[in-house]
Design a protein around this motif. Structure first.
Motif, short mmCIF file in Angstrom:
data_model
loop_
_atom_site.label_atom_id
_atom_site.label_comp_id
_atom_site.label_asym_id
_atom_site.label_seq_id
_atom_site.Cartn_x
_atom_site.Cartn_y
_atom_site.Cartn_z
N ARG A 1 2.38 -3.98 -3.27
CA ARG A 1 1.38 -3.57 -2.29
C ARG A 1 1.20 -4.61 -1.19
O ARG A 1 1.03 -4.27 -0.02
CB ARG A 1 0.06 -3.29 -3.00
CG ARG A 1 -0.93 -2.49 -2.13
CD ARG A 1 -2.18 -2.15 -2.92
NE ARG A 1 -1.85 -1.50 -4.18
CZ ARG A 1 -2.69 -1.38 -5.19
NH1 ARG A 1 -3.91 -1.87 -5.09
NH2 ARG A 1 -2.33 -0.77 -6.29
N LEU A 2 1.25 -5.88 -1.57
CA LEU A 2 1.07 -6.93 -0.57
C LEU A 2 2.19 -6.90 0.46
O LEU A 2 1.97 -7.05 1.66
CB LEU A 2 1.00 -8.30 -1.25
CG LEU A 2 0.66 -9.48 -0.34
CD1 LEU A 2 -0.70 -9.28 0.32
CD2 LEU A 2 0.67 -10.78 -1.15
N ARG A 3 3.43 -6.69 -0.01
CA ARG A 3 4.56 -6.60 0.91
C ARG A 3 4.40 -5.38 1.83
O ARG A 3 4.67 -5.46 3.03
CB ARG A 3 5.86 -6.50 0.12
CG ARG A 3 7.13 -6.36 0.99
CD ARG A 3 7.28 -7.52 1.94
NE ARG A 3 8.59 -7.52 2.57
CZ ARG A 3 8.92 -8.29 3.59
NH1 ARG A 3 8.03 -9.11 4.11
NH2 ARG A 3 10.13 -8.23 4.11
N SER A 4 3.94 -4.29 1.29
CA SER A 4 3.75 -3.09 2.10
C SER A 4 2.68 -3.33 3.16
O SER A 4 2.80 -2.86 4.30
CB SER A 4 3.36 -1.91 1.21
OG SER A 4 4.43 -1.54 0.36
N ILE A 5 1.63 -4.05 2.79
CA ILE A 5 0.58 -4.38 3.77
C ILE A 5 1.16 -5.25 4.88
O ILE A 5 0.90 -5.03 6.07
CB ILE A 5 -0.59 -5.09 3.07
CG1 ILE A 5 -1.37 -4.10 2.18
CG2 ILE A 5 -1.53 -5.73 4.10
CD1 ILE A 5 -2.44 -4.76 1.33
N GLU A 6 1.98 -6.23 4.51
CA GLU A 6 2.61 -7.10 5.50
C GLU A 6 3.48 -6.28 6.45
O GLU A 6 3.46 -6.49 7.67
CB GLU A 6 3.45 -8.16 4.80
CG GLU A 6 4.14 -9.13 5.73
CD GLU A 6 5.04 -10.10 5.00
OE1 GLU A 6 5.41 -11.13 5.60
OE2 GLU A 6 5.40 -9.83 3.84
N TYR B 1 -5.96 -1.61 9.01
CA TYR B 1 -5.25 -2.68 9.72
C TYR B 1 -6.14 -3.90 9.89
O TYR B 1 -5.72 -5.04 9.65
CB TYR B 1 -4.78 -2.17 11.08
CG TYR B 1 -4.29 -3.25 12.01
CD1 TYR B 1 -3.05 -3.85 11.83
CD2 TYR B 1 -5.09 -3.67 13.08
CE1 TYR B 1 -2.62 -4.86 12.69
CE2 TYR B 1 -4.66 -4.67 13.93
CZ TYR B 1 -3.43 -5.26 13.74
OH TYR B 1 -3.00 -6.26 14.58
N GLU B 2 -7.37 -3.70 10.35
CA GLU B 2 -8.29 -4.82 10.57
C GLU B 2 -8.54 -5.60 9.29
O GLU B 2 -8.52 -6.85 9.28
CB GLU B 2 -9.61 -4.31 11.15
CG GLU B 2 -9.46 -3.74 12.56
CD GLU B 2 -10.71 -3.02 13.03
OE1 GLU B 2 -11.65 -2.87 12.19
OE2 GLU B 2 -10.77 -2.61 14.20
N GLU B 3 -8.76 -4.88 8.19
CA GLU B 3 -9.01 -5.57 6.93
C GLU B 3 -7.74 -6.22 6.38
O GLU B 3 -7.78 -7.29 5.77
CB GLU B 3 -9.58 -4.58 5.90
CG GLU B 3 -10.94 -4.02 6.28
CD GLU B 3 -12.00 -5.10 6.47
OE1 GLU B 3 -11.96 -6.11 5.72
OE2 GLU B 3 -12.86 -4.96 7.36
N SER B 4 -6.59 -5.58 6.62
CA SER B 4 -5.32 -6.13 6.15
C SER B 4 -4.99 -7.44 6.85
O SER B 4 -4.47 -8.37 6.24
CB SER B 4 -4.19 -5.12 6.36
OG SER B 4 -4.38 -3.97 5.55
#
Length: 295
Positions: free
Chosen positions: A3-8, A66-69
């Motif tokens: 999930r972290l990679r997807s957020i990046e 996006y803002e929170e990510s």
């Protein structure tokens, strides 16, 4: 799903404006970028991006996510940096921005020497004459030429002087003679960088400009150097670009008394009470060795 990679990947797609640009920045395929975004949308049960063949835009849910990510990734970077500061040995990716000729002739070889001494550091060197924002564009160090903005919120370490030289091939001087004064330039062919040509020619000592038109114009300093080596005319270029040619006699300096004044060179980095070892040690390395390269 990572999930972290997807957020990046999602944040990069938004920042860069397209899946293709994000793919280039992250060394992925556009298909893989799309896969990461779709996995996030499936996980969240909401559409994040609206896309067509020409543009993409955030949905309301996408804008909020996006803002929170961005905050999550910033906090993660701070957490990683806090651990990295505890390490005595420099390591990690060191992103450096430098002016094109200065970077190619001075920064690149010094960065290679630094990396040989610190093999745990990965060098990412970007050469551009544009001014970068260290924070927004993610650079650790910028090496720049010229006077600094007094309001600049960065630490500046002086590295030396960026000097220009006027020179020509011996064969050219044998045909046309060696100029002794600025007036002699009227009888010579002068080479000019395209940017300088739009500013009305060479800028010599005392802000004197000569000539208004030149006989050979090129938008690249290396191209002008090659032209000078083949006898095209007088060349005004950074001393670091032609240092080997002058030492070997392939080019001969002329009109030294009229060359432009040197401009200061600085290494810039963000203010931090505890700069990362890779940044602190690299700037120290530049400060120790760059002056000898600049001459």
């Amino acid at each position: 799903m990572d999930r972290l990679r997807s957020i990046e990947v999602f944040v990069s797609a938004v920042d860069s404006g397209s899946f293709s640009a994000a793919a280039r920045a992250l060394d992925l395929s556009p298909v893989m970028v799309g896969k990461h975004v779709r996995q996030l949308e499936t996980h969240l049960g909401a559409q994040l991006l609206q896309r067509n063949t020409r543009a993409q835009s955030l949905t309301d849910a996408g804008r909020r996510f996006y803002e929170e990510s961005r905050k999550v990734l910033e906090q993660l970077a701070l957490a990683e940096a806090s651990v990295e500061r505890l390490r005595a040995e420099p390591r990690g990716t060191l992103r450096i921005s430098a002016a094109t000729t200065l970077g190619a002739c001075v920064v690149a070889p010094l960065a290679a020497a630094y990396q040989n001494a610190h093999p745990q550091v990965r060098i990412d060197l970007d050469l551009s004459n544009g001014v970068v924002d260290l924070v927004d564009e993610g650079f650790d160090v910028a090496v720049r030429i010229g006077a600094l903005d007094p309001d600049l919120d960065l630490i500046a370490r002086p590295l030396g002087q960026y000097r220009m030289t006027i020179c020509a091939a011996p064969a050219y001087l044998a045909r046309h003679g060696t100029p002794r004064t600025l007036a002699d330039l009227a009888d010579h062919r002068c080479l000019s960088h395209a940017v300088w040509d739009r500013r009305n020619g060479w800028r010599l000592l005392g802000d004197k400009r000569w000539p208004e038109q030149t006989d050979f114009v090129c938008n690249d300093g290396h191209g002008l150097r090659q032209a000078a080596l083949h006898g095209a005319g007088l060349l005004l270029q950074p001393a670091i670009l032609v240092a080997d040619d002058l030492a070997s006699g392939r080019l001969v300096s002329v009109l030294d008394a009229f060359a432009p004044e040197g401009r200061p060179v600085y290494a810039l980095y963000r203010q931090d009470r505890q700069p990362l070892p890779k940044i602190r040690s690299f700037v120290d390395f530049l400060a120790e060795h760059a002056a000898a390269q600049l001459g």
